[in-house]
Design a protein around this motif. Structure first.
Motif, PDB file in Angstrom:
ATOM      1  N   GLY A 216       0.835  -1.188   0.000  1.00 58.28           N
ATOM      2  CA  GLY A 216       0.000   0.000   0.000  1.00 58.28           C
ATOM      3  C   GLY A 216       0.874   1.244   0.000  1.00 58.28           C
ATOM      4  N   LEU A 217       0.359   2.330   0.536  1.00 57.44           N
ATOM      5  CA  LEU A 217       1.106   3.589   0.560  1.00 57.44           C
ATOM      6  C   LEU A 217       2.219   3.509   1.601  1.00 57.44           C
ATOM      7  CD1 LEU A 217       1.417   6.486  -0.464  1.00 57.44           C
ATOM      8  CD2 LEU A 217      -0.242   7.200   1.282  1.00 57.44           C
ATOM      9  N   ILE A 218       3.455   3.690   1.151  1.00 56.18           N
ATOM     10  CA  ILE A 218       4.632   3.611   2.008  1.00 56.18           C
ATOM     11  C   ILE A 218       5.259   5.004   2.116  1.00 56.18           C
ATOM     12  CG2 ILE A 218       6.836   2.451   2.377  1.00 56.18           C
ATOM     13  CD1 ILE A 218       4.368   0.594   2.399  1.00 56.18           C
ATOM     14  N   ASP A 219       5.819   5.312   3.273  1.00 56.92           N
ATOM     15  CA  ASP A 219       6.249   6.682   3.551  1.00 56.92           C
ATOM     16  C   ASP A 219       7.623   7.042   2.981  1.00 56.92           C
ATOM     17  OD1 ASP A 219       7.928   5.247   5.213  1.00 56.92           O
ATOM     18  OD2 ASP A 219       7.427   6.346   7.046  1.00 56.92           O
ATOM     19  N   THR A 220       7.892   6.650   1.756  1.00 53.33           N
ATOM     20  CA  THR A 220       9.131   7.086   1.112  1.00 53.33           C
ATOM     21  C   THR A 220       9.006   8.558   0.720  1.00 53.33           C
ATOM     22  OG1 THR A 220       8.362   6.435  -1.091  1.00 53.33           O
ATOM     23  CG2 THR A 220       9.522   4.768   0.197  1.00 53.33           C
ATOM     24  N   ASP A 221      10.142   9.217   0.578  1.00 49.09           N
ATOM     25  CA  ASP A 221      10.116  10.637   0.225  1.00 49.09           C
ATOM     26  C   ASP A 221       9.405  10.882  -1.101  1.00 49.09           C
ATOM     27  OD1 ASP A 221      11.492  11.221   2.538  1.00 49.09           O
ATOM     28  OD2 ASP A 221      13.460  11.319   1.561  1.00 49.09           O
ATOM     29  N   SER A 222       9.677  10.030  -2.081  1.00 50.02           N
ATOM     30  CA  SER A 222       9.083  10.234  -3.405  1.00 50.02           C
ATOM     31  C   SER A 222       7.572  10.050  -3.368  1.00 50.02           C
ATOM     32  CB  SER A 222       9.709   9.279  -4.428  1.00 50.02           C
ATOM     33  OG  SER A 222       9.497   7.928  -4.054  1.00 50.02           O
ATOM     34  N   ALA A 223       7.097   9.046  -2.638  1.00 50.10           N
ATOM     35  CA  ALA A 223       5.651   8.807  -2.547  1.00 50.10           C
ATOM     36  C   ALA A 223       4.956   9.943  -1.808  1.00 50.10           C
ATOM     37  CB  ALA A 223       5.381   7.483  -1.849  1.00 50.10           C
ATOM     38  N   MET A 224       5.548  10.400  -0.712  1.00 43.82           N
ATOM     39  CA  MET A 224       4.928  11.467   0.081  1.00 43.82           C
ATOM     40  C   MET A 224       4.860  12.780  -0.696  1.00 43.82           C
ATOM     41  SD  MET A 224       3.935  10.223   2.974  1.00 43.82           S
ATOM     42  CE  MET A 224       3.307   9.029   1.803  1.00 43.82           C
ATOM     43  N   TYR A 230      -3.229  15.639  -2.158  1.00 43.37           N
ATOM     44  CA  TYR A 230      -4.219  14.864  -2.906  1.00 43.37           C
ATOM     45  C   TYR A 230      -4.988  13.883  -2.019  1.00 43.37           C
ATOM     46  CZ  TYR A 230      -2.406  16.404  -7.444  1.00 43.37           C
ATOM     47  OH  TYR A 230      -2.043  17.156  -8.534  1.00 43.37           O
ATOM     48  N   THR A 231      -4.343  13.389  -0.971  1.00 45.73           N
ATOM     49  CA  THR A 231      -4.990  12.361  -0.159  1.00 45.73           C
ATOM     50  C   THR A 231      -4.533  12.447   1.287  1.00 45.73           C
ATOM     51  OG1 THR A 231      -5.339   9.975   0.101  1.00 45.73           O
ATOM     52  CG2 THR A 231      -3.173  10.672  -0.687  1.00 45.73           C
ATOM     53  N   ASN A 232      -5.387  11.970   2.182  1.00 49.77           N
ATOM     54  CA  ASN A 232      -5.053  11.914   3.608  1.00 49.77           C
ATOM     55  C   ASN A 232      -4.814  10.480   4.076  1.00 49.77           C
ATOM     56  OD1 ASN A 232      -5.392  14.731   3.968  1.00 49.77           O
ATOM     57  ND2 ASN A 232      -7.615  14.460   4.090  1.00 49.77           N
ATOM     58  N   MET A 233      -4.601   9.573   3.132  1.00 46.70           N
ATOM     59  CA  MET A 233      -4.363   8.182   3.489  1.00 46.70           C
ATOM     60  C   MET A 233      -3.117   8.049   4.362  1.00 46.70           C
ATOM     61  SD  MET A 233      -5.133   6.129  -0.057  1.00 46.70           S
ATOM     62  CE  MET A 233      -4.634   4.571   0.706  1.00 46.70           C
ATOM     63  N   THR A 234      -3.149   7.103   5.282  1.00 46.36           N
ATOM     64  CA  THR A 234      -2.006   6.833   6.159  1.00 46.36           C
ATOM     65  C   THR A 234      -0.912   6.123   5.378  1.00 46.36           C
ATOM     66  OG1 THR A 234      -3.445   6.642   8.085  1.00 46.36           O
ATOM     67  CG2 THR A 234      -1.242   5.660   8.255  1.00 46.36           C
ATOM     68  N   ALA A 235       0.317   6.607   5.528  1.00 44.46           N
ATOM     69  CA  ALA A 235       1.465   5.951   4.914  1.00 44.46           C
ATOM     70  C   ALA A 235       2.179   5.101   5.964  1.00 44.46           C
ATOM     71  CB  ALA A 235       2.420   6.985   4.337  1.00 44.46           C
ATOM     72  N   TYR A 236       2.681   3.955   5.549  1.00 44.98           N
ATOM     73  CA  TYR A 236       3.305   3.007   6.469  1.00 44.98           C
ATOM     74  C   TYR A 236       4.822   2.990   6.264  1.00 44.98           C
ATOM     75  CZ  TYR A 236      -1.273   1.431   7.929  1.00 44.98           C
ATOM     76  OH  TYR A 236      -2.534   1.387   8.465  1.00 44.98           O
ATOM     77  N   PRO A 237       5.590   2.603   7.301  1.00 43.52           N
ATOM     78  CA  PRO A 237       7.058   2.768   7.266  1.00 43.52           C
ATOM     79  C   PRO A 237       7.774   1.890   6.250  1.00 43.52           C
ATOM     80  CG  PRO A 237       6.354   1.645   9.274  1.00 43.52           C
ATOM     81  CD  PRO A 237       5.112   2.129   8.610  1.00 43.52           C
ATOM     82  N   ALA A 238       8.701   2.508   5.536  1.00 41.09           N
ATOM     83  CA  ALA A 238       9.461   1.802   4.504  1.00 41.09           C
ATOM     84  C   ALA A 238      10.316   0.692   5.102  1.00 41.09           C
ATOM     85  CB  ALA A 238      10.346   2.792   3.742  1.00 41.09           C
ATOM     86  N   SER A 239      10.842   0.896   6.307  1.00 45.52           N
ATOM     87  CA  SER A 239      11.683  -0.119   6.929  1.00 45.52           C
ATOM     88  C   SER A 239      10.898  -1.400   7.183  1.00 45.52           C
ATOM     89  CB  SER A 239      12.257   0.417   8.239  1.00 45.52           C
ATOM     90  OG  SER A 239      13.054  -0.565   8.876  1.00 45.52           O
ATOM     91  N   GLU A 240       9.659  -1.265   7.654  1.00 49.87           N
ATOM     92  CA  GLU A 240       8.836  -2.450   7.905  1.00 49.87           C
ATOM     93  C   GLU A 240       8.437  -3.103   6.591  1.00 49.87           C
ATOM     94  OE1 GLU A 240       6.683  -5.505   9.585  1.00 49.87           O
ATOM     95  OE2 GLU A 240       8.206  -4.181  10.462  1.00 49.87           O
ATOM     96  N   ALA A 241       8.113  -2.290   5.585  1.00 45.62           N
ATOM     97  CA  ALA A 241       7.785  -2.846   4.264  1.00 45.62           C
ATOM     98  C   ALA A 241       8.966  -3.657   3.729  1.00 45.62           C
ATOM     99  CB  ALA A 241       7.424  -1.723   3.293  1.00 45.62           C
ATOM    100  N   ALA A 242      10.177  -3.117   3.907  1.00 45.36           N
ATOM    101  CA  ALA A 242      11.376  -3.808   3.437  1.00 45.36           C
ATOM    102  C   ALA A 242      11.556  -5.152   4.123  1.00 45.36           C
ATOM    103  CB  ALA A 242      12.607  -2.931   3.675  1.00 45.36           C
ATOM    104  N   TRP A 243      11.280  -5.196   5.433  1.00 41.92           N
ATOM    105  CA  TRP A 243      11.422  -6.458   6.158  1.00 41.92           C
ATOM    106  C   TRP A 243      10.394  -7.479   5.692  1.00 41.92           C
ATOM    107  CZ3 TRP A 243      15.106  -8.855   8.292  1.00 41.92           C
ATOM    108  CH2 TRP A 243      14.867  -9.960   9.111  1.00 41.92           C
ATOM    109  N   GLN A 244       9.174  -7.028   5.421  1.00 44.95           N
ATOM    110  CA  GLN A 244       8.145  -7.927   4.908  1.00 44.95           C
ATOM    111  C   GLN A 244       8.552  -8.496   3.541  1.00 44.95           C
ATOM    112  OE1 GLN A 244       5.463  -8.996   6.568  1.00 44.95           O
ATOM    113  NE2 GLN A 244       6.091  -7.763   8.324  1.00 44.95           N
ATOM    114  N   ILE A 245       9.181  -7.682   2.720  1.00 44.91           N
ATOM    115  CA  ILE A 245       9.651  -8.115   1.400  1.00 44.91           C
ATOM    116  C   ILE A 245      10.704  -9.212   1.551  1.00 44.91           C
ATOM    117  CG2 ILE A 245      11.038  -7.345  -0.580  1.00 44.91           C
ATOM    118  CD1 ILE A 245       9.521  -4.597  -0.227  1.00 44.91           C
TER     119      ILE A 245
END
Length: 288
Positions: A216-224, A230-245
């Protein structure tokens, strides 16, 4: 009373199974020590975080992206964090020859591969499509066709190591939202092609597995920077996304979702299409 008890027991079992599913499989990070990994799109964001997790685990890493000066700094940090080896190669995935060149370099540097993490993406505007077919064609090369080139080139060496291809995709490859037409097209293509590859490798009894990571939406600089305003969706941490990958590849899961809503978005997207579309549009701000 008996009926209520049955419903309670059934609900408890369902909740327990759901909790087990959401927790997902785990593994000992020590198993990554000495593993040979190629990570693309590793100068910033999720790819950079993947490299740091691997470095802490004592892996051997080749990273690639377009900017060599930034990659050099990431490599230096990986070495201080405990990587057995860390090298980089600048590459432009829009160039037809670069994807295979990167795989060849990684195999030469590491003596083979255990994991191929395909994470890179090309820049694309967060806006309504303006009819620019050439940009969409260029983005398909970067976000999709180069993944195919690298996977095909890496499969022979991954066969030798019983390795894994890890494809970083998006919930936008499962459902459509505004302002990301070309990007969404590339992610649908990734999910479709590598889903097919999973079947074909299994049918050939290949040693290689493919893990598709739906983010989903991840809090990388480019995405933010893109979604701001445009949106108020919650962004999730890139470090945790990386570990899940990383977890997906090591445990050889065919598909993982992060964060939690990515799974349910795909699950329910076709149930109530009218309300689904109302909800999606409600997340975005647009003034004609």
């Amino acid at each position: 009373m008996r009926r209520s008890l049955k419903l309670f027991v059934l609900g408890s079992i369902t909740a327990a199974l759901l909790a087990l599913y959401l927790r997902g499989p785990t593994f000992n990070a020590e198993s990554l020590k000495g593993s040979r990994v190629l990570v693309t799109g590793a100068s910033t964001g999720i790819g950079e975080q993947v490299a740091y997790h691997l470095a802490k685990a004592g892996a051997q890493i080749v990273i690639t992206a377009r900017r060599g000066n930034v990659l050099e700094q990431v490599v230096k940090k990986c070495m201080t964090m405990g990587a057995q080896k860390a090298v980089y190669i600048p590459a432009d995935m829009s160039e037809a020859s670069d994807p295979e060149k990167v795989v060849r370099f990684a195999v030469e540097q590491l003596g083979g591969l255990d994991y191929l993490v395909l994470n890179h993406i090309g820049p694309s505007p967060f806006a309504m499509w303006d009819g620019d077919v050439e940009h969409t064609r260029w983005l398909m090369q970067v976000n999709f066709l180069s993944y195919l080139q690298m996977a095909w080139k890496a499969i022979p060496t991954l066969e030798q190591s019983k390795g894994s291809i890890i494809v970083v995709s998006s919930v936008l490859g499962k459902m459509c939202t505004p302002f990301v037409g070309p990007y969404t097209a590339t992610k649908f293509a990734l999910n479709g092609f590598f889903g097919t590859m999973q079947h074909e490798l299994a049918m050939k009894k290949s040693n290689v597995t493919v893990s598709i990571c739906i983010l989903g939406l991840i809090d990388t600089d480019s995405a933010m920077e893109k979604v701001r305003g445009y949106t108020n969706m919650t962004a999730y941490p890139a470090s945790e996304a990386a570990w899940q990958i990383i977890t997906a590849g090591v445990t050889r899961q065919p598909e993982i979702f992060y964060p939690w809503y990515a799974y349910y978005s795909g699950l329910f997207k076709d149930w109530f299409p009218f309300f689904r579309d109302m909800v999606i549009r409600g997340f975005y701000h647009y003034e004609p």
